[in-house]
Scaffold this motif. Structure first.
Motif, PDB file in Angstrom:
ATOM      1  N   ARG A  20       0.834  -1.209   0.000  1.00 43.64           N
ATOM      2  CA  ARG A  20       0.000   0.000   0.000  1.00 43.64           C
ATOM      3  C   ARG A  20       0.868   1.257   0.000  1.00 43.64           C
ATOM      4  N   ALA A  21       1.951   1.246   0.755  1.00 45.41           N
ATOM      5  CA  ALA A  21       2.865   2.393   0.758  1.00 45.41           C
ATOM      6  C   ALA A  21       3.500   2.570  -0.622  1.00 45.41           C
ATOM      7  N   HIS A  22       3.809   1.458  -1.272  1.00 49.39           N
ATOM      8  CA  HIS A  22       4.378   1.489  -2.619  1.00 49.39           C
ATOM      9  C   HIS A  22       3.393   2.150  -3.584  1.00 49.39           C
ATOM     10  N   HIS A  23       2.105   1.860  -3.455  1.00 48.23           N
ATOM     11  CA  HIS A  23       1.113   2.473  -4.328  1.00 48.23           C
ATOM     12  C   HIS A  23       0.872   3.930  -3.971  1.00 48.23           C
ATOM     13  N   ALA A  24       1.050   4.292  -2.706  1.00 46.16           N
ATOM     14  CA  ALA A  24       0.852   5.681  -2.291  1.00 46.16           C
ATOM     15  C   ALA A  24       1.902   6.589  -2.898  1.00 46.16           C
ATOM     16  N   ASN A  25       3.114   6.055  -3.119  1.00 44.46           N
ATOM     17  CA  ASN A  25       4.196   6.854  -3.683  1.00 44.46           C
ATOM     18  C   ASN A  25       5.024   6.000  -4.645  1.00 44.46           C
ATOM     19  N   PRO A  26       4.511   5.750  -5.851  1.00 43.75           N
ATOM     20  CA  PRO A  26       5.210   4.873  -6.788  1.00 43.75           C
ATOM     21  C   PRO A  26       6.566   5.404  -7.254  1.00 43.75           C
ATOM     22  N   ALA A  27       6.799   6.701  -7.106  1.00 43.95           N
ATOM     23  CA  ALA A  27       8.076   7.271  -7.537  1.00 43.95           C
ATOM     24  C   ALA A  27       9.202   6.996  -6.538  1.00 43.95           C
ATOM     25  N   ASP A  28       8.862   6.531  -5.358  1.00 42.46           N
ATOM     26  CA  ASP A  28       9.871   6.220  -4.346  1.00 42.46           C
ATOM     27  C   ASP A  28      10.505   4.874  -4.683  1.00 42.46           C
ATOM     28  N   LEU A  29      11.784   4.882  -5.024  1.00 42.20           N
ATOM     29  CA  LEU A  29      12.489   3.665  -5.427  1.00 42.20           C
ATOM     30  C   LEU A  29      13.111   2.914  -4.252  1.00 42.20           C
ATOM     31  N   SER A  30      12.911   3.382  -3.038  1.00 40.16           N
ATOM     32  CA  SER A  30      13.606   2.785  -1.892  1.00 40.16           C
ATOM     33  C   SER A  30      13.130   1.372  -1.561  1.00 40.16           C
ATOM     34  N   ASP A  31      11.912   1.032  -1.936  1.00 41.05           N
ATOM     35  CA  ASP A  31      11.417  -0.294  -1.564  1.00 41.05           C
ATOM     36  C   ASP A  31      10.511  -0.862  -2.652  1.00 41.05           C
ATOM     37  N   ILE A  32      11.072  -1.040  -3.853  1.00 40.59           N
ATOM     38  CA  ILE A  32      10.256  -1.577  -4.938  1.00 40.59           C
ATOM     39  C   ILE A  32      10.588  -3.031  -5.248  1.00 40.59           C
ATOM     40  N   THR A  33      11.517  -3.605  -4.529  1.00 42.44           N
ATOM     41  CA  THR A  33      11.896  -4.987  -4.803  1.00 42.44           C
ATOM     42  C   THR A  33      11.017  -5.949  -4.016  1.00 42.44           C
ATOM     43  N   ILE A  34      11.148  -7.237  -4.326  1.00 40.79           N
ATOM     44  CA  ILE A  34      10.411  -8.255  -3.585  1.00 40.79           C
ATOM     45  C   ILE A  34      10.703  -8.060  -2.101  1.00 40.79           C
ATOM     46  N   ASN A  35       9.679  -8.075  -1.302  1.00 41.07           N
ATOM     47  CA  ASN A  35       9.798  -7.830   0.132  1.00 41.07           C
ATOM     48  C   ASN A  35      10.855  -8.751   0.756  1.00 41.07           C
ATOM     49  N   LYS A  36      11.838  -8.145   1.379  1.00 40.57           N
ATOM     50  CA  LYS A  36      12.967  -8.897   1.946  1.00 40.57           C
ATOM     51  C   LYS A  36      12.559  -9.871   3.057  1.00 40.57           C
ATOM     52  N   GLU A  37      11.424  -9.603   3.685  1.00 39.42           N
ATOM     53  CA  GLU A  37      10.954 -10.493   4.751  1.00 39.42           C
ATOM     54  C   GLU A  37      10.517 -11.851   4.204  1.00 39.42           C
ATOM     55  N   VAL A  38      10.299 -11.917   2.897  1.00 39.37           N
ATOM     56  CA  VAL A  38       9.850 -13.154   2.262  1.00 39.37           C
ATOM     57  C   VAL A  38      10.993 -14.173   2.169  1.00 39.37           C
ATOM     58  N   PHE A  39      12.196 -13.702   1.947  1.00 39.05           N
ATOM     59  CA  PHE A  39      13.316 -14.597   1.647  1.00 39.05           C
ATOM     60  C   PHE A  39      13.632 -15.649   2.721  1.00 39.05           C
ATOM     61  N   PRO A  40      13.701 -15.298   4.000  1.00 36.58           N
ATOM     62  CA  PRO A  40      14.051 -16.329   4.995  1.00 36.58           C
ATOM     63  C   PRO A  40      13.077 -17.501   5.047  1.00 36.58           C
ATOM     64  N   THR A  41      11.833 -17.267   4.641  1.00 29.67           N
ATOM     65  CA  THR A  41      10.841 -18.336   4.645  1.00 29.67           C
ATOM     66  C   THR A  41      10.723 -19.002   3.284  1.00 29.67           C
ATOM     67  N   VAL A  42      10.591 -18.184   2.254  1.00 31.82           N
ATOM     68  CA  VAL A  42      10.271 -18.698   0.926  1.00 31.82           C
ATOM     69  C   VAL A  42      11.440 -19.428   0.269  1.00 31.82           C
ATOM     70  N   VAL A  43      12.643 -18.892   0.341  1.00 31.18           N
ATOM     71  CA  VAL A  43      13.776 -19.527  -0.352  1.00 31.18           C
ATOM     72  C   VAL A  43      14.053 -20.936   0.181  1.00 31.18           C
ATOM     73  N   PRO A  44      14.156 -21.138   1.484  1.00 29.82           N
ATOM     74  CA  PRO A  44      14.345 -22.516   1.956  1.00 29.82           C
ATOM     75  C   PRO A  44      13.179 -23.434   1.554  1.00 29.82           C
ATOM     76  N   LEU A  45      11.969 -22.907   1.599  1.00 23.06           N
ATOM     77  CA  LEU A  45      10.806 -23.689   1.205  1.00 23.06           C
ATOM     78  C   LEU A  45      10.881 -24.079  -0.273  1.00 23.06           C
ATOM     79  N   LEU A  46      11.324 -23.147  -1.110  1.00 21.08           N
ATOM     80  CA  LEU A  46      11.483 -23.447  -2.536  1.00 21.08           C
ATOM     81  C   LEU A  46      12.487 -24.575  -2.760  1.00 21.08           C
ATOM     82  N   PHE A  47      13.597 -24.524  -2.042  1.00 21.08           N
ATOM     83  CA  PHE A  47      14.607 -25.573  -2.183  1.00 21.08           C
ATOM     84  C   PHE A  47      14.058 -26.930  -1.736  1.00 21.08           C
TER      85      PHE A  47
END
Length: 145
Positions: A20-47
């Motif tokens: 929602r914050a990303h949509h409120a200010n789409p010109a802000d490039l500080s946090d447009i990547t895949i949410n970093k909180e996803v990696f510790p859970t998703v990457v091991p699960l993918l493997f």
């Protein structure tokens, strides 16, 4: 993802808040990547899933490699959708235009960041002239204050 209530308690997950914050200010490039909180859970699960589901190590490794290459492609397409740089390749210019329409015209349309196939199949990429600007394009779910 909008907040949801479960057993009388309201949950507003970080993924939803940052989106929602990303949509409120789409010109802000500080946090447009895949949410970093996803990696510790998703990457091991993918493997685990890849090496459990595929019959050989080679197939599992290939599937993981393809997944990560496609993830990088998604990230690149998402990044250029938020920059002023004009890509020299028509495919990327089209991805950029569609993502900008999603952020500046109507948040319920043009969902495909790195490919337009889903939008084509779901009918979520109409002619721009037929779409009025959404009043909630920068305030998805009407939850920003």
């Amino acid at each position: 993802m909008k907040p949801f209530t479960l057993f009388g308690k309201t949950f507003d997950l970080s993924v939803g808040r940052t989106h929602r914050a990303h949509h409120a200010n789409p010109a802000d490039l500080s946090d447009i990547t895949i949410n970093k909180e996803v990696f510790p859970t998703v990457v091991p699960l993918l493997f685990v899933l890849a090496y459990w589901l595929f019959p050989t190590v080679e197939l599992a490794t290939g599937a993981l490699a393809a997944f990560f290459v496609l993830s990088l492609h998604y990230e690149f397409c998402h990044f250029i959708g938020h920059t002023a740089w004009c890509p020299p390749i028509n495919y990327y210019r089209r991805r950029q235009r569609m993502h900008r329409l999603h952020h500046y015209r109507d948040e319920t349309l043009w969902w495909g960041v790195s490919t337009g196939l889903g939008d084509l199949l779901l009918g979520t990429a109409p002619d721009i002239k037929s779409v009025e600007k959404s009043p909630t394009v920068h305030n998805v779910h009407g939850l920003l204050r």
